[in-house]
Design a protein around this motif. Sequence first.
Motif, PDB file in Angstrom:
ATOM      1  N   LEU A   1       0.832  -1.205   0.000  1.00 29.68           N
ATOM      2  CA  LEU A   1       0.000   0.000   0.000  1.00 29.68           C
ATOM      3  C   LEU A   1       0.869   1.258   0.000  1.00 29.68           C
ATOM      4  O   LEU A   1       0.599   2.217  -0.740  1.00 29.68           O
ATOM      5  CB  LEU A   1      -0.930  -0.009   1.207  1.00 29.68           C
ATOM      6  N   ALA A   2       1.914   1.256   0.831  1.00 31.79           N
ATOM      7  CA  ALA A   2       2.820   2.408   0.866  1.00 31.79           C
ATOM      8  C   ALA A   2       3.559   2.565  -0.461  1.00 31.79           C
ATOM      9  O   ALA A   2       3.820   3.689  -0.901  1.00 31.79           O
ATOM     10  CB  ALA A   2       3.817   2.253   2.015  1.00 31.79           C
ATOM     11  N   LEU A   3       3.871   1.442  -1.114  1.00 31.10           N
ATOM     12  CA  LEU A   3       4.529   1.499  -2.420  1.00 31.10           C
ATOM     13  C   LEU A   3       3.623   2.178  -3.445  1.00 31.10           C
ATOM     14  O   LEU A   3       4.084   3.029  -4.224  1.00 31.10           O
ATOM     15  CB  LEU A   3       4.889   0.087  -2.878  1.00 31.10           C
ATOM     16  N   VAL A   4       2.350   1.823  -3.470  1.00 31.07           N
ATOM     17  CA  VAL A   4       1.403   2.455  -4.393  1.00 31.07           C
ATOM     18  C   VAL A   4       1.334   3.954  -4.138  1.00 31.07           C
ATOM     19  O   VAL A   4       1.312   4.767  -5.073  1.00 31.07           O
ATOM     20  CB  VAL A   4       0.012   1.813  -4.264  1.00 31.07           C
ATOM     21  N   GLN A   5       1.319   4.347  -2.863  1.00 27.30           N
ATOM     22  CA  GLN A   5       1.194   5.767  -2.518  1.00 27.30           C
ATOM     23  C   GLN A   5       2.469   6.554  -2.815  1.00 27.30           C
ATOM     24  O   GLN A   5       2.397   7.691  -3.296  1.00 27.30           O
ATOM     25  CB  GLN A   5       0.853   5.899  -1.026  1.00 27.30           C
TER      26      GLN A   5
ATOM     27  N   THR B   1      -0.080   1.146  13.490  1.00 29.34           N
ATOM     28  CA  THR B   1      -0.616   2.517  13.595  1.00 29.34           C
ATOM     29  C   THR B   1      -0.625   3.245  12.255  1.00 29.34           C
ATOM     30  O   THR B   1      -1.040   4.404  12.188  1.00 29.34           O
ATOM     31  CB  THR B   1       0.192   3.353  14.605  1.00 29.34           C
ATOM     32  N   TRP B   2      -0.194   2.581  11.203  1.00 29.02           N
ATOM     33  CA  TRP B   2      -0.153   3.202   9.878  1.00 29.02           C
ATOM     34  C   TRP B   2      -1.557   3.324   9.307  1.00 29.02           C
ATOM     35  O   TRP B   2      -2.385   2.424   9.451  1.00 29.02           O
ATOM     36  CB  TRP B   2       0.726   2.383   8.949  1.00 29.02           C
ATOM     37  N   ARG B   3      -1.820   4.458   8.638  1.00 30.76           N
ATOM     38  CA  ARG B   3      -3.118   4.679   8.007  1.00 30.76           C
ATOM     39  C   ARG B   3      -2.934   4.896   6.510  1.00 30.76           C
ATOM     40  O   ARG B   3      -2.091   5.691   6.096  1.00 30.76           O
ATOM     41  CB  ARG B   3      -3.833   5.899   8.603  1.00 30.76           C
ATOM     42  N   PRO B   4      -3.737   4.221   5.692  1.00 29.58           N
ATOM     43  CA  PRO B   4      -3.636   4.414   4.248  1.00 29.58           C
ATOM     44  C   PRO B   4      -4.296   5.708   3.811  1.00 29.58           C
ATOM     45  O   PRO B   4      -5.140   6.268   4.526  1.00 29.58           O
ATOM     46  CB  PRO B   4      -4.389   3.201   3.694  1.00 29.58           C
ATOM     47  N   ASP B   5      -3.933   6.176   2.633  1.00 34.29           N
ATOM     48  CA  ASP B   5      -4.524   7.360   2.024  1.00 34.29           C
ATOM     49  C   ASP B   5      -5.391   6.892   0.849  1.00 34.29           C
ATOM     50  O   ASP B   5      -4.869   6.610  -0.227  1.00 34.29           O
ATOM     51  CB  ASP B   5      -3.419   8.301   1.540  1.00 34.29           C
ATOM     52  N   PRO B   6      -6.708   6.779   1.048  1.00 35.35           N
ATOM     53  CA  PRO B   6      -7.566   6.246  -0.023  1.00 35.35           C
ATOM     54  C   PRO B   6      -7.452   7.033  -1.324  1.00 35.35           C
ATOM     55  O   PRO B   6      -7.488   6.441  -2.412  1.00 35.35           O
ATOM     56  CB  PRO B   6      -8.975   6.331   0.566  1.00 35.35           C
ATOM     57  N   ALA B   7      -7.302   8.354  -1.227  1.00 34.85           N
ATOM     58  CA  ALA B   7      -7.198   9.162  -2.441  1.00 34.85           C
ATOM     59  C   ALA B   7      -5.948   8.796  -3.237  1.00 34.85           C
ATOM     60  O   ALA B   7      -5.989   8.665  -4.466  1.00 34.85           O
ATOM     61  CB  ALA B   7      -7.194  10.642  -2.088  1.00 34.85           C
ATOM     62  N   ALA B   8      -4.829   8.629  -2.535  1.00 29.93           N
ATOM     63  CA  ALA B   8      -3.585   8.264  -3.215  1.00 29.93           C
ATOM     64  C   ALA B   8      -3.654   6.854  -3.787  1.00 29.93           C
ATOM     65  O   ALA B   8      -3.104   6.576  -4.856  1.00 29.93           O
ATOM     66  CB  ALA B   8      -2.408   8.379  -2.253  1.00 29.93           C
ATOM     67  N   LEU B   9      -4.350   5.955  -3.091  1.00 29.68           N
ATOM     68  CA  LEU B   9      -4.432   4.575  -3.546  1.00 29.68           C
ATOM     69  C   LEU B   9      -5.304   4.426  -4.792  1.00 29.68           C
ATOM     70  O   LEU B   9      -5.140   3.478  -5.563  1.00 29.68           O
ATOM     71  CB  LEU B   9      -4.982   3.679  -2.429  1.00 29.68           C
TER      72      LEU B   9
END
Length: 266
Positions: free
Chosen positions: A104-108, A195-203
């Motif tokens: 997920l972090a790679l996509v962002q 504790t990491w949160r994804p960024d739906p807009a970036a994903l």
Amino acid sequence: MTTVHTLDVPGARLRYEVRGSGPLVLVMGSPMDAAAFAPLADALAADHTVVTHDPRGISGSTLDDPGQDSTPEVRADDVAALLDALGAGSADIFGSSGGALTGLALVQRHPGRVRTLVAHEPPLLELLTDAEERRTAVDDMISTFHSDGAGPAWRKFMTHAGYGDDMPMPPGEPSAQDLANSARFFAHELRFTTTWRPDPAALTAGPARVVVGVGVESTRLVTYPTSVALAELLGTRPVEFPGDHGGFMFHPEEFAKTLRGVLADG
């Protein structure tokens, strides 16, 4: 045939394995190392080039600074460097547990490097309604590790994860490497992952297709509601995979068949 390689990245040297031929797929976990994914990688290698690696600080991937913390962002940068070393502009990614957060972090952070990401049971505790209680439980696991060692900390971890006493454990005493990996996990990774949160807009903004995977036998596990919550954020539905959180280890052929189908849909 499996070939073993190393790659120098900022602050670390990564150990990675390459097997098979065909479209490139990177298979990863965290803190799980390449060995945990060998059965799945072998099953996929008939028609894919499969790359697995030990995350920095785990097993064969060494650190310049053993006290460095492991975050999804740092691990994502390592995967981008792996793609560069492979001469690949982009690849399909399968990430399980902490490896799903790496994906997920790679996509962002690196738009365009991922074709399809299958995020299998990401432990996104911050997406749950009881996130504060979950945070407290994680803090207690880490404190238990520092005061009582890896064994008691793992028991609390398994209970919190939803396994209770049902989690199959490897026979015999843990090896020195097992203990080192556990220390790395509890002291330098667990808190930053949960504790990491994804960024739906970036994903959803870039070309990557993000698919959330969940085990058909995982309904009792905390990673089931976290997976459902991520899928809801992305406006999708989870895809069911064989087994539970470790289904890729116990049902590799069936798991590979499902994964092939997901990747082919992209």
